[in-house]
Design a protein around this motif. Structure first.
Motif, short mmCIF file in Angstrom:
data_model
loop_
_atom_site.label_atom_id
_atom_site.label_comp_id
_atom_site.label_asym_id
_atom_site.label_seq_id
_atom_site.Cartn_x
_atom_site.Cartn_y
_atom_site.Cartn_z
N THR A 195 81.26 30.35 70.92
CA THR A 195 82.50 31.07 70.60
C THR A 195 82.60 31.21 69.09
O THR A 195 81.76 30.69 68.34
CB THR A 195 83.75 30.30 71.10
OG1 THR A 195 83.94 29.14 70.28
CG2 THR A 195 83.63 29.92 72.56
N ASP A 196 83.65 31.88 68.63
CA ASP A 196 83.86 32.04 67.19
C ASP A 196 84.10 30.72 66.49
O ASP A 196 83.92 30.62 65.27
CB ASP A 196 85.04 32.97 66.92
CG ASP A 196 84.75 34.41 67.32
OD1 ASP A 196 83.57 34.76 67.48
OD2 ASP A 196 85.72 35.17 67.47
N GLY A 253 88.22 25.14 72.16
CA GLY A 253 87.60 26.44 72.33
C GLY A 253 86.24 26.58 71.70
O GLY A 253 85.71 27.70 71.61
N GLU A 254 85.60 25.49 71.26
CA GLU A 254 84.28 25.60 70.64
C GLU A 254 83.19 25.90 71.65
O GLU A 254 82.18 26.52 71.33
CB GLU A 254 83.90 24.32 69.88
CG GLU A 254 84.65 24.15 68.58
CD GLU A 254 85.79 23.15 68.70
OE1 GLU A 254 85.94 22.55 69.77
OE2 GLU A 254 86.54 23.01 67.73
N GLU A 267 84.02 26.96 75.13
CA GLU A 267 84.49 28.05 75.99
C GLU A 267 85.88 28.46 75.52
O GLU A 267 86.76 27.61 75.37
CB GLU A 267 84.54 27.56 77.44
CG GLU A 267 84.80 28.65 78.43
CD GLU A 267 84.64 28.18 79.86
OE1 GLU A 267 85.29 28.79 80.71
OE2 GLU A 267 83.89 27.23 80.12
N PRO A 268 86.09 29.74 75.29
CA PRO A 268 87.40 30.19 74.81
C PRO A 268 88.52 29.79 75.77
O PRO A 268 88.37 29.85 76.98
CB PRO A 268 87.26 31.72 74.76
CG PRO A 268 85.81 32.00 74.78
CD PRO A 268 85.16 30.85 75.50
N THR A 319 82.64 27.70 67.43
CA THR A 319 81.56 26.75 67.64
C THR A 319 80.99 26.29 66.30
O THR A 319 80.75 27.10 65.41
CB THR A 319 80.42 27.38 68.48
OG1 THR A 319 80.94 27.80 69.73
CG2 THR A 319 79.28 26.41 68.70
N ARG A 329 75.77 29.05 69.08
CA ARG A 329 77.16 29.49 69.02
C ARG A 329 77.57 30.00 70.39
O ARG A 329 76.95 30.86 70.97
CB ARG A 329 77.33 30.61 67.99
CG ARG A 329 78.77 31.08 67.87
CD ARG A 329 78.96 32.11 66.77
NE ARG A 329 78.64 31.60 65.46
CZ ARG A 329 79.43 30.81 64.72
NH1 ARG A 329 80.58 30.42 65.20
NH2 ARG A 329 79.05 30.41 63.53
#
Length: 107
Positions: A16-17, A43-44, A46-47, A19, A14
């Motif tokens: 980011t939130d 955003g998976e 890198e945000p 991923t 994981r």
């Protein structure tokens, strides 16, 4: 079964939130990619970063490359994303046609 064995050996990490870290979620995403004909990363990894990628096929219909764009999410509005998708899709198709005209060779 292959995916689960692979994930057991090398679990998804994981970043980011958003991923994808489960086999079920990954299989759903793979099905969506196959149905849509392209992949996205919103955003998976890198945000705040968004990516769109299209496959390039050889004469055997095998994916041998891809073409993509990446940018900050705030610059890739829905309208701009749709425009870029059309350009990427057209370019990927054109590149695939050129590769298919070259015939079969090992790449």
């Amino acid at each position: 079964a292959q995916l689960e064995a692979l994930m057991e050996r090398d679990p998804l990490v994981r970043f980011t939130d958003t991923t994808i870290v489960t086999a079920d979620a990954l299989l759903r995403e793979i099905d969506r990619i196959r149905a849509d004909g392209y992949s996205t990363d919103d955003g998976e990894n890198e945000p705040g970063i968004k990516c769109i990628a299209y496959p390039i096929f050889n004469a055997n219909g095998k994916v041998v490359a891809s073409i993509s764009i990446t940018g900050p999410s705030f610059r890739l509005s829905k309208e701009i994303t749709l425009e870029k998708q059309r350009h990427l899709a057209d370019t990927a198709r054109a590149m695939s046609v050129k590769l298919q005209r070259l015939g079969n060779f090992n790449i």
